[in-house]
Design a protein around this motif. Sequence first.
Motif, PDB file in Angstrom:
ATOM      1  N   UNK A 270       0.828  -1.207   0.000  1.00 21.34           N
ATOM      2  CA  UNK A 270       0.000   0.000   0.000  1.00 21.34           C
ATOM      3  C   UNK A 270       0.863   1.258   0.000  1.00 21.34           C
ATOM      4  N   UNK A 271       2.056   1.194   0.601  1.00 24.96           N
ATOM      5  CA  UNK A 271       2.959   2.342   0.559  1.00 24.96           C
ATOM      6  C   UNK A 271       3.406   2.624  -0.875  1.00 24.96           C
ATOM      7  N   UNK A 272       3.679   1.560  -1.630  1.00 30.15           N
ATOM      8  CA  UNK A 272       4.018   1.734  -3.040  1.00 30.15           C
ATOM      9  C   UNK A 272       2.851   2.326  -3.815  1.00 30.15           C
ATOM     10  N   UNK A 273       1.647   1.815  -3.534  1.00 35.27           N
ATOM     11  CA  UNK A 273       0.449   2.338  -4.192  1.00 35.27           C
ATOM     12  C   UNK A 273       0.269   3.817  -3.872  1.00 35.27           C
ATOM     13  N   UNK A 274       0.476   4.162  -2.611  1.00 36.12           N
ATOM     14  CA  UNK A 274       0.351   5.558  -2.181  1.00 36.12           C
ATOM     15  C   UNK A 274       1.330   6.447  -2.950  1.00 36.12           C
ATOM     16  N   UNK A 275       2.593   6.013  -3.022  1.00 39.84           N
ATOM     17  CA  UNK A 275       3.617   6.809  -3.702  1.00 39.84           C
ATOM     18  C   UNK A 275       3.303   6.979  -5.184  1.00 39.84           C
ATOM     19  N   UNK A 276       2.976   5.880  -5.845  1.00 43.66           N
ATOM     20  CA  UNK A 276       2.757   5.926  -7.288  1.00 43.66           C
ATOM     21  C   UNK A 276       1.524   6.755  -7.648  1.00 43.66           C
ATOM     22  N   UNK A 277       0.441   6.586  -6.889  1.00 38.94           N
ATOM     23  CA  UNK A 277      -0.784   7.329  -7.210  1.00 38.94           C
ATOM     24  C   UNK A 277      -0.654   8.813  -6.860  1.00 38.94           C
ATOM     25  N   UNK A 278       0.141   9.113  -5.837  1.00 33.66           N
ATOM     26  CA  UNK A 278       0.371  10.522  -5.488  1.00 33.66           C
ATOM     27  C   UNK A 278       1.183  11.219  -6.583  1.00 33.66           C
ATOM     28  N   UNK A 279       2.142  10.483  -7.172  1.00 32.76           N
ATOM     29  CA  UNK A 279       2.974  11.059  -8.231  1.00 32.76           C
ATOM     30  C   UNK A 279       2.125  11.511  -9.407  1.00 32.76           C
ATOM     31  N   UNK A 280       1.078  10.747  -9.721  1.00 35.44           N
ATOM     32  CA  UNK A 280       0.232  11.086 -10.873  1.00 35.44           C
ATOM     33  C   UNK A 280      -0.916  12.016 -10.493  1.00 35.44           C
TER      34      UNK A 280
END
Length: 519
Positions: A361-371
């Motif tokens: 979920x931390x990866x998901x958070x980072x990736x979705x925040x970037x976009x």
Amino acid sequence: MSTTRFGLLGRILEWLKSLWTALPPVGVNEPPHWAIGQGFVGSLLMVYGSFGVGRFADVSPLTRNPLLIPLRTETWGVTSCILALALGAMLLTRSWLRLGQRLRFWGPGTIRPVGLAIALWGLPLVVAVPIYSRDVYAYVGQGRLMAAGLNPYTTGISTLNNWLELGTDPSWATTRTPYGPYFLWLERWIVQMTAGQPDSSVLLFRVAALGGVALCAYYGYRLAELHGVDGARAVWMTAANPLFLISCIASAHNEALMIGFAVAGVYYAARGNWLAGIVLTTVSIGIKPITAVVLPFIGLLWAGPGATWLRRLACWAGTGLISLAIFAASAPVYGLGFGWVNAIVDPTPGFISYTPSGFASSLVDTLTTIVGLDGGSIADGFRTVVKWVGIGLAVWFILRGDDRKVVRRLGMAFMSIVVLGPIIQPWYVLWFIPFLAVTGIRDNWEIKLWYLTVVFFVVFGAQDQLYVFSFVNTPLAPESLAGLVAFVFLGYLVLLDPKTRRLVFERAVRRRDLAARSS
């Protein structure tokens, strides 16, 4: 001078001596004496380390003991205790691994050295200052609530006078208890016996934990034999492993009692005594409600192999109604009612980053925040989905699977809930491993995964929750120093130690190959 003169302590020492002298020279190369003795030294080192960096309650008279003050306030004392705690935990871990290697045949007689290891490694931890966790002080606080006539399901510990000075972590201040009513009874009784004195209370909680360890070992051994699995090996994997001993004795968690009663309940149900199975499992739920997941499998054992769906439904209904009746009969005691249900329907919020769910979920958070998306909300939703996948898998194991492998299915269901949950405390993995161990963990990637799990949490715990005064200067930050020692020792085990590195780099060796080598 005869040790019998010292009463109970003397009898315990005589018993341990008789076990030691009667150890058979089993194993491929050496007898197990050295591995057991090495673990005893590791346990003693942990006890010494706890005196300097364990968590005392502020009101404890031991904080003013002239022998302990230098260990908690002087640089040399604190540093030596940090080193001893981390080194002792890793030495205990090595001893556990080596004991497993030395008992590779797992034939008749091997339960004796495993039982002796549990005793010699676990008993010293009874007198350790709480380490790895200080939840035991929350038990004392909840016991004080109960003794005051308050309900821990609706009232937080912070309503008590001097609650913080009794060692309770502030995170428990307004938290409703997640424990079952029968454990709250135990908390009340212990606090009443000790008048709320924290050191005496911790000691009695550890005595209760020893009972849970004994239950887990005894019924784990017998349940494994029911499944054609070597009971000594199952007990070595569960009750003798360092994570279990540290979490259940040094930290005094109620997992020992919860697991012990659950394993006992499953054993009796597997033997055909379904009523005893339901009662014991209900006691386990009354300690910590998470073991409610065991009840449907008790129903399956009651129904028997090849049962029709109608019979399964009837047995599930009967299991649930009997358990509910037991809780209903005990609900009026101390006016607790069914407040424990909140522990199931109102889980602890948040997540831990090292869990599969938390890391992903931390990866998901980072990736979705970037976009440019709301990464936090998406990550929350992701963890919720993963949690429900785990629950769905547990339901699948309840409804589908080989009727001859009900206990194995129970272990898999429990593991699904734990591993896919957002929070995995080190002691959570102890919930499901007994049911997998008693049905057989193969000597391949399965046992290596268990090695990895135990070592990870022992290393993690060695540098977690160290209590060091801010004015004490150590060569490195306390957590960094303990972590460095643990990681260096881990590197030695994996890369340099000629004995333990085989566990990582060698392929599984079959028993007939071992027999051929030793002949």
